[in-house]
Design an enzyme around this catalytic site. Structure first.
Site, short mmCIF file in Angstrom:
data_model
loop_
_atom_site.label_atom_id
_atom_site.label_comp_id
_atom_site.label_asym_id
_atom_site.label_seq_id
_atom_site.Cartn_x
_atom_site.Cartn_y
_atom_site.Cartn_z
N LEU A 64 0.82 -1.22 0.00
CA LEU A 64 0.00 0.00 0.00
C LEU A 64 0.85 1.26 0.00
CD1 LEU A 64 -2.66 -1.28 2.54
CD2 LEU A 64 -3.16 -0.55 0.20
N GLY A 101 -6.72 -3.52 4.19
CA GLY A 101 -5.27 -3.67 4.30
C GLY A 101 -4.65 -2.63 5.23
N VAL A 114 -1.81 -1.92 8.89
CA VAL A 114 -1.45 -2.35 10.25
C VAL A 114 -2.73 -2.35 11.07
CG1 VAL A 114 -0.14 -1.75 12.32
CG2 VAL A 114 0.89 -1.44 10.04
N SER A 144 -11.68 1.84 12.80
CA SER A 144 -11.61 1.04 14.03
C SER A 144 -12.24 1.76 15.20
CB SER A 144 -10.14 0.74 14.35
OG SER A 144 -10.02 0.16 15.63
N ASN A 145 -12.73 0.95 16.14
CA ASN A 145 -13.23 1.53 17.40
C ASN A 145 -12.14 2.29 18.14
OD1 ASN A 145 -12.26 -0.21 19.96
ND2 ASN A 145 -12.42 -1.58 18.21
N TYR A 154 -2.17 3.93 16.25
CA TYR A 154 -3.03 3.17 15.33
C TYR A 154 -4.39 3.86 15.18
CZ TYR A 154 -6.35 -0.63 14.21
OH TYR A 154 -7.36 -1.39 13.69
#
Ligand code: NAI
Ligand code: 15L
Length: 269
Positions: free
Chosen positions: A55, A75, A77, A114-115, A139
């Site tokens: 990516l 895709g 981390v 993501s949460n 993240y």
């Protein structure tokens, strides 16, 4: 109801846990499912093609995006860790993806957010899509970047995106926290299908969870997507309680929605 509204669909992160769970399921959503990852995904089966690439490499991303009508972007981390790989895969990678989508006229993306974009809200709070991001790590920050970038590409170029803030998508909830955050693979597929097929998606944030009795997230701002979960973590509740200790209410991993992610790091590199 037909769920095949796109001829060719790109699935990034196809070698990962969710990519493998969705590979068969997503074939119902298209004529050709293009699988991509930087890791091996095996040989293309019927109704599949494979375009591998990193990516972080704009040339590779251009090749994986060219010729598809919609993208399911998994895709990158997927956990907290050093900033270097997060920067390459989740920040540069998502930019490369949207630039390629713009150049090739792709009009709809389902982005695996993501949460952990909102991990610093408390487990005693219920939030909706209007709650400002409170990432619980680098993240989570990278996923918040993806959400903002996709909003820009919608406002400027009209590329519709569903930012799916996935809770915990595994075969079963692993602990008491996941009784609130669990998303079954079938419900994940239902949610992605709803994002791909709703007539007008716009730029939307939707929390990716099954119909769990305990929840911290209110999806009332995403009614236009038409997601109706059919599974629930509740059938696992007794077993999870039996095998896990009483929560320590002074532990930040128990206080905050992000769970253990709020204690991860700092990492170097
Ligand atoms: P995973 O870690 O199993 O899969 C991620 C895939 O992305 C891997 O196959 C990996 O090779 C690939 N990848 C990583 N860096 C890359 C790069 N630079 N170029 C190309 N491919 C690269 O993660 P999982 O569980 O399948 O999650 C999929 C997506 O959903 C991720 O974006 C994750 O952040 C998100 N998500 C998943 C949740 C879950 O409960 N499984 C919860 C919240 C979000
Ligand atoms: C995530 O964002 C991760 O990708 C996944 O591995 C789980 O840890 C999940 O969140 C979670 O919060 O349970």
């Amino acid at each position: 109801m037909t769920i095949r509204v796109h001829e060719k669909l790109l699935l990034t992160g196809a070698a990962g846990g969710l990519g493998r769970a969705l590979r068969e399921r997503l074939k119902a959503n298209c004529k050709v499912l293009r699988l991509s990852d930087r890791a091996d995904v095996g040989a293309a089966g019927p109704g599949e093609e494979v375009v591998l690439g990193d990516l972080a490499d704009p040339v590779a991303v251009d090749a994986m995006v060219k010729g598809v009508q919609a993208i399911v972007h998994l895709g990158g981390v997927s956990v907290e860790g050093p900033f270097g790989p997060i920067l390459q895969a989740n920040i540069l990678g998502v930019y490369n993806l949207y630039e390629a989508a713009r150049k090739h006229g792709v009009k709809r993306v389902v982005f695996a957010s993501s949460n952990h974009v909102t991990g610093y809200y408390r487990q005693s709070e219920t939030i909706n899509a209007d709650a400002p991001p409170r990432p619980d790590g680098l993240y989570g920050v990278s996923k918040a970047f993806g959400e903002d970038l996709s909003r820009f590409y919608f406002d400027r170029y009209g590329i519709e995106t569903a930012c799916v803030r996935i809770g915990s998508s595994f075969p079963e909830p692993k602990d008491r926290r996941m009784l609130a955050t669990w998303l079954s693979f079938d419900d994940l597929h239902r949610l992605i299908t709803a994002c791909l097929t709703t007539p007008v998606l716009g730029h939307s944030i939707v929390f990716g969870m099954s119909d769990n009795a305990v929840t911290w997230w209110d999806n009332s701002k995403a009614r236009h997507i038409g997601y109706a979960p059919q599974d629930s973590s509740d059938i696992f509740r007794d077993a999870v309680y039996a095998r896990t200790p009483e929560p320590d209410l002074t532990d930040p991993a128990v206080q905050f929605q992000g769970g253990g992610f709020v204690k991860a790091g700092p990492f170097t590199g």
